[in-house]
Write an enzyme that holds these catalytic residues in place. Structure first.
Site, short mmCIF file in Angstrom:
data_model
loop_
_atom_site.label_atom_id
_atom_site.label_comp_id
_atom_site.label_asym_id
_atom_site.label_seq_id
_atom_site.Cartn_x
_atom_site.Cartn_y
_atom_site.Cartn_z
N LEU A 1 -2.37 -9.17 10.17
CA LEU A 1 -2.98 -10.54 9.87
C LEU A 1 -4.35 -10.59 9.36
O LEU A 1 -4.88 -9.35 9.46
CB LEU A 1 -2.96 -11.36 11.27
CG LEU A 1 -1.83 -11.26 11.89
CD1 LEU A 1 -1.92 -12.12 13.36
CD2 LEU A 1 -0.46 -12.16 11.14
N ALA A 2 -4.69 -11.54 8.58
CA ALA A 2 -5.98 -11.57 8.06
C ALA A 2 -7.32 -11.09 8.92
O ALA A 2 -8.06 -10.51 8.25
CB ALA A 2 -6.34 -12.97 7.20
N CYS A 3 -7.13 -11.53 10.12
CA CYS A 3 -8.17 -11.08 11.08
C CYS A 3 -7.96 -9.58 11.50
O CYS A 3 -8.94 -9.28 12.17
CB CYS A 3 -8.05 -11.87 12.43
SG CYS A 3 -6.29 -11.54 13.40
N GLY A 4 -7.31 -8.88 10.91
CA GLY A 4 -7.00 -7.36 11.10
C GLY A 4 -6.10 -6.95 12.22
O GLY A 4 -6.24 -5.52 12.19
N ASN B 1 -3.66 -16.56 14.02
CA ASN B 1 -3.56 -15.53 14.88
C ASN B 1 -2.72 -15.40 15.79
O ASN B 1 -2.02 -16.08 16.60
CB ASN B 1 -5.08 -15.45 15.28
CG ASN B 1 -5.39 -14.57 16.33
OD1 ASN B 1 -5.21 -14.60 17.83
ND2 ASN B 1 -5.96 -13.37 16.05
#
Length: 183
Positions: A155-158, A124
Site C-alpha cells: 500500500l502507499a503507506c508502506g 490502509n
C-alpha cells in the site's frame, strides 16, 4: 455491454484516485459515457482538468456551485446514471453512506438514486480491517449495494495487506455483470 451506458463515477480522497483515469479510459473504450463526481478530498490527488479531459464531460464537485442548467444536480445525476460506481471509496465515504449522511454531492447523489451502486474500497489495511468499516460494508450490502473488494499488496503507506483498489479490469467486468443483470 457498456455501449451507450451512463456511468456516474464517484471519486473520493484516496491515493488510488489516480486510477480513476484508467477506469474512465476503459469505460470509454467500451462506448460508455462517464460523468465524474469528485469529492473535495479527491481533488487533492487528481485534477478536475484531467477528469474532464478523459471523460469529455464536466466534472461535478460541489453541492452548491451555480449549476449550468436548472436541474437539481444530485437528482439529475442519479436519474441519468445506469449505475453509480464509487472508485476509490474511502472508509469515510462508506461510513457516511451506511449511516445515510448526505453532506456532499456524491453521497447526496447515491442516496437519491434508485439505480445500482457499485463500491470499490481503497484504504490502509488497518482501516479496511477495522470492525466499524466491516460493519458499514455489511450494512451497505444489506441495502443492495454491490462491492468489488480491495486487493492485497503493498500500500502507499508502506505496509502490505488488504486495501488496494481492485484491478481495473475486475471493476469493469463487475460493472458489466451488474448492468447485464438488469435485463
Amino acid at each position: 455491454m457498456l455501449k451507450n451506458k451512463n456511468i456516474v463515477l464517484g471519486i473520493t480522497g484516496s491515493i488510488a484516485a489516480y486510477k480513476a483515469c484508467e477506469l474512465i479510459r476503459a469505460f470509454a473504450k467500451k462506448g460508455a459515457n462517464v460523468e465524474c463526481i469528485a469529492t473535495k478530498s479527491a481533488l487533492e490527488f487528481i485534477t478536475e482538468t484531467t477528469l474532464r479531459t478523459l471523460s469529455k464531460n464536466a466534472v461535478h464537485c460541489e453541492m452548491f456551485k451555480t449549476p449550468e442548467t436548472c436541474d437539481v444536480e444530485h437528482i439529475s445525476l442519479s436519474d441519468k446514471a445506469d449505475i453509480i460506481l464509487i472508485a476509490p471509496a474511502t472508509a469515510d465515504t462508506i461510513s457516511r453512506l451506511a449511516h445515510g449522511a448526505a453532506n456532499d454531492l456524491l453521497t447526496s447523489t447515491v442516496l437519491a438514486t434508485t439505480k445500482k451502486v457499485l463500491i470499490c474500497p481503497a484504504m490502509n489495511a488497518n482501516m479496511w480491517a477495522h470492525k466499524a468499516t466491516q460493519k458499514n460494508v455489511e450494512t451497505l450490502k444489506s441495502y443492495g449495494y454491490f462491492f468489488v473488494m480491495p486487493g492485497n499488496g503493498e500500500l502507499a503507506c508502506g505496509i502490505s495487506g488488504a486495501g488496494r483498489l481492485a484491478d481495473i479490469q475486475t471493476i469493469v467486468d463487475a460493472t458489466e455483470k451488474i448492468l447485464s443483470n438488469e435485463k
